[in-house]
Structure formats: C-alpha cells, structure tokens
Write a protein that holds these residues in place. Structure first.
Motif, PDB file in Angstrom:
ATOM      1  N   TYR A  71       0.765  -1.366   0.159  1.00 47.90           N
ATOM      2  CA  TYR A  71       0.159   0.361   0.015  1.00 47.90           C
ATOM      3  C   TYR A  71       0.939   0.813   0.190  1.00 47.90           C
ATOM      4  O   TYR A  71       0.416   2.759   0.112  1.00 47.90           O
ATOM      5  CB  TYR A  71      -1.384  -0.269   1.306  1.00 47.90           C
ATOM      6  N   GLU A  94       1.466   3.084  -1.748  1.00 48.05           N
ATOM      7  CA  GLU A  94       1.525   4.610  -2.527  1.00 48.05           C
ATOM      8  C   GLU A  94       0.504   5.364  -2.698  1.00 48.05           C
ATOM      9  O   GLU A  94      -0.183   6.274  -2.479  1.00 48.05           O
ATOM     10  CB  GLU A  94       1.384   4.113  -4.529  1.00 48.05           C
ATOM     11  N   VAL A  95      -0.346   4.385  -1.513  1.00 51.28           N
ATOM     12  CA  VAL A  95      -1.581   4.722  -0.921  1.00 51.28           C
ATOM     13  C   VAL A  95      -1.964   5.929   0.053  1.00 51.28           C
ATOM     14  O   VAL A  95      -2.106   5.092   1.362  1.00 51.28           O
ATOM     15  CB  VAL A  95      -2.834   3.233  -1.020  1.00 51.28           C
ATOM     16  N   LYS A 141      -2.771  -2.562  -6.418  1.00 53.35           N
ATOM     17  CA  LYS A 141      -2.892  -1.797  -5.640  1.00 53.35           C
ATOM     18  C   LYS A 141      -2.432  -0.616  -6.615  1.00 53.35           C
ATOM     19  O   LYS A 141      -4.071  -0.045  -7.370  1.00 53.35           O
ATOM     20  CB  LYS A 141      -2.492  -2.015  -3.880  1.00 53.35           C
ATOM     21  N   PRO A 142      -1.418  -0.461  -6.664  1.00 50.37           N
ATOM     22  CA  PRO A 142      -1.150   1.059  -7.910  1.00 50.37           C
ATOM     23  C   PRO A 142      -1.569   1.133  -8.731  1.00 50.37           C
ATOM     24  O   PRO A 142      -2.776   1.883  -9.366  1.00 50.37           O
ATOM     25  CB  PRO A 142      -0.017   1.428  -7.936  1.00 50.37           C
ATOM     26  N   ILE A 184      -1.728   5.895 -10.418  1.00 47.06           N
ATOM     27  CA  ILE A 184      -2.109   5.886  -9.160  1.00 47.06           C
ATOM     28  C   ILE A 184      -3.226   7.457  -9.002  1.00 47.06           C
ATOM     29  O   ILE A 184      -3.603   7.313  -7.336  1.00 47.06           O
ATOM     30  CB  ILE A 184      -0.833   5.896  -8.973  1.00 47.06           C
TER      31      ILE A 184
END
Ligand SMILES: Cc1ncc(COP(=O)(O)O)c(C=O)c1O
Length: 388
Positions: A209, A211-212, A240-241, A292
């Motif tokens: 995660y 980048e989140v 995810k990204p 992203i």
C-alpha cells in the motif's frame, strides 16, 4: 482422506468465510454490498492490457520464465528504477530484486527461506492474517506484538521482552497498515533497523500500500533507511497501484542473501511469473504512474463520504492516513462482531470485524473503499437508516 496436521493449526481464511456468507445471502435475494475486501474495481490501465496482448502473441514468451531465475532482468531493472525515482532507494537489479506472484506469495516464501521449525516470528496484532498462516505452515511460532491507537498503531519495540526478541528470527511489518491504515515514520524505521540488527531478526517489510496515502503523507519505503538492506527485504506489488490484483505480479527487494534464498525456494516451487505478465508490469511501471493519482482521487472522495456519514451517526475518530481501508471504532461499546452483524442484518453491508485481525482488533471494524461510487453511496444511505 487425512490431510496434513499443519493445516489443522491454520484458521479458516477470513475472506473465504465472508464470501460464503455473502453468496448465501445473495442466493436468498438480498442485495448485499460488501465493503469487506480490498480489491480495486476499476480496470487495469489500457497500456498494460495492450502490452500483455502483444507479449502473449510472441512464442518466445510461451516457455518457462526461469531463464533468469529471479525474473526477467528487464522487469527487475524497471522495478529498481521505480524504487530509485519514487522512494530514493538504490537497488542492484541483478542481486537485490526478485519478481513475485504478488506480495502474498513473497510473504510465504520469505518464511520458508528464513525460518526454521520452532523459531519465533514476530507479527503485529492486529495484522494481515496470511502472515500467521505462512509462519505456521513453515513450522514457526507466531508471536503477536500489539499495536495500539495511542502509539499510532506502531509497535513499541522496546516493550518486546528481550528473551522473546532473542528467540525471534524474523518479523513481519506492514505500513501503510492493513487493517488500521496507519503509516510509519522514518524515525520508527531507523529504530526498526537497529532492533533487527541487535537481535539478528530478518525484517519482512510488506509494503503493497506504499502509494495509497492521503492528507500530504509521502510514500515511505523501508529500503530508503540506511542499513535496511542489511536486515531485511521489502515486498511490493502491482496489485493496488495499477488495479492488477488478478494479474499476480509483485517484487521482493533488499537483502541479497534473502533474495537468493527466496529465489531458491521459488525455483523449486513455482518457476516464476509468466513473461508476458512481467512485460505488462514494465509497461505499468514505465507509463502508468498517472493511474495512481487518479485512484488516489477516487479513494479520497469515497473516504470523505464514509467519514461524513459516520460522523453524522456519531461515529467520530481521527482516521489514519494510509491504505484504502478505514479502521472504524464501534459505537455504543459494541463488540466488533456485534457491530458487523448489525450492519449486515440491518443494512446488508458487509464489513470485516476487527477481531479477524487479532485480539487487539476488538472494538473496530474495517471498511474498504474499493467499491463503485454508486454502491458506496447506497451503502452509506442504508448505514444512516440502520443507525437512526
Ligand atoms: C498487507 C497485505 N499484504 C499482502 C497482500 C497481498 O497482495 P498481493 O496482491 O500483492 O499478493 C495484501 C492484500 O490485500 C495485504 O493487505
């Protein structure tokens, strides 16, 4: 047929149980909205799909991908560039980067590569349930380290008894954290490197995660900290990204002895990632950074919607700044299971009970923001009604 004893120690996988519950309700005609699972619904960016289609037509990619045992060198170079550019972490693609079938695979093979039967392995409570299963399958002894709101959901390393730390050979950490959403600080990571060095503990820093992050928080890699490469690996993932959970593509990076050991386990287990998927991964890393930002915009909007709704029904808290989950305290002293059951029965919303992530998850439920906007809006309308 008798199956192996090791499986008896492993609790049923949380999401299998939830899937069964949802399927049963849907079969009975209930319109269930699941906010339980973190799995982006938006499509993978077009350049990635196009590259997969192109590469799938090339017979050179139809053979075993093991010609370079750590994955294609071009993929590993793209990963090393990504880490240098985005996280200021310098890695040698030849020895310090390995392609994975998602970071979950890396967690499992990290344990097999490092942990001997009977070794203590530290993990956080609450924490991602797959760590415990992998530790148990390898014959290790999982020991929980509590993480609490008052410490920003970071473990207090000094509180880990030294006899426990001395027996530990590995530790799992994951920030931005599933399930709490907490992020780490460089100061904590410096302490972690020192702690790992002191007790000779190999760190598995599971970072899918990275980048989140929201509210001005910056992505933070364990490998940007001096000395991190001496004590561990970071796992990361394209899941995810780039909305690629189904593609199964990730990477392990860092300590070259651990990378070589994980690679040895993989050579004898899975023979690596389909070349066409690695080539598609290069396209993602090289051309799709904008995805992203787009996804972060979507999650930020959904996050506000959920926080506003919760506030209106008197559930107020300071949200953590990472992941696409919200770690929500239960109202009216309800237990995690009681609140999750109320939401399921009164609003037909599924959330994950905090206790599924460990005993310190009691008093919380986890909301995931990976649902289409219209479904989330409907879920929030129902939540308002259920909580009146
Ligand atoms: C903490 C954590 N690690 C690993 C994974 C697995 O990710 P991947 O799709 O890269 O295997 C997840 C997925 O939800 C996760 O939450």
């Amino acid at each position: 047929m008798q199956t192996a004893d090791r499986l008896k120690k492993i609790p049923p996988y949380l999401f299998m149980e939830l899937r069964n519950k949802i399927a049963k309700a849907r079969a009975a005609g209930v319109d269930v909205i699941s906010l339980a699972i973190g799995d982006p619904v938006e499509p993978t960016p077009a350049p990635v799909i196009e590259e997969l289609a192109r590469a799938a037509h090339d017979p050179a990619n139809h053979r075993y991908p093991t010609d370079e045992e750590k994955g294609m060198l071009t993929f590993r170079q793209a990963v090393a560039r990504w880490y240098a550019d985005r996280y200021q972490a310098k890695l040698d693609p030849a020895t310090e980067v390995l392609a994975l079938i998602g970071s979950k695979e890396g967690c499992h093979h990290f344990v097999l590569a490092r942990v001997n039967p009977g070794d203590v392995v530290l993990m956080t409570d609450p924490g991602y349930p797959a760590y415990r299963s992998s530790i148990l399958m390898a014959g290790g002894d999982p020991v929980n380290v509590p993480i609490r709101a008052e410490n920003g959901y970071l473990p207090r390393l000094a509180d880990i008894p030294s006899d426990v730390a001395s027996k530990a050979t590995a530790m799992f950490l994951n920030y931005p954290n599933n399930p709490t959403g907490a992020t780490a600080t460089p100061a904590f990571l410096h302490d972690l490197v020192a702690f790992a060095r002191q007790y000779d503990i190999a760190i598995c820093y599971d970072n899918p995660y990275i980048e989140v992050v929201f509210d001005g928080e910056k992505p933070l890699s364990f490998l940007s900290i001096p000395g991190a490469k001496d004590v561990g690996v970071e796992l990361n993932s394209l899941s995810k990204p780039f909305n690629m959970t189904g593609w199964r593509l990730g990477m392990a990076l860092g300590n070259k002895d651990l990378i070589a050991a994980i690679s040895q386990v993989k050579e004898n287990t899975d023979s690596g990632v389909f070349n066409a998927i690695q080539l598609a991964g290069i396209a993602a890393l090289s051309h799709c950074g904008a995805n992203i930002d787009e996804m972060l915009g979507i999650y930020a909007r959904r996050r506000q919607l959920v926080l506003r709704t919760l506030s209106d029904v008197n559930i107020r808290f300071q949200p953590s700044r990472g992941t696409f989950y919200l770690w929500v305290p239960t109202p009216k002293n309800m237990s995690s299971i009681e609140f999750a059951t109320l939401l399921f029965e009164q609003a037909h919303i599924v959330v994950a009970a905090g206790t599924a992530y460990g005993q310190y998850g009691e008093g919380f439920v986890r909301f995931s923001l990976t649902v289409p906007d219209d479904r989330l809006e409907l879920a929030m309308q129902r939540l308002r009604q259920a909580m009146q």
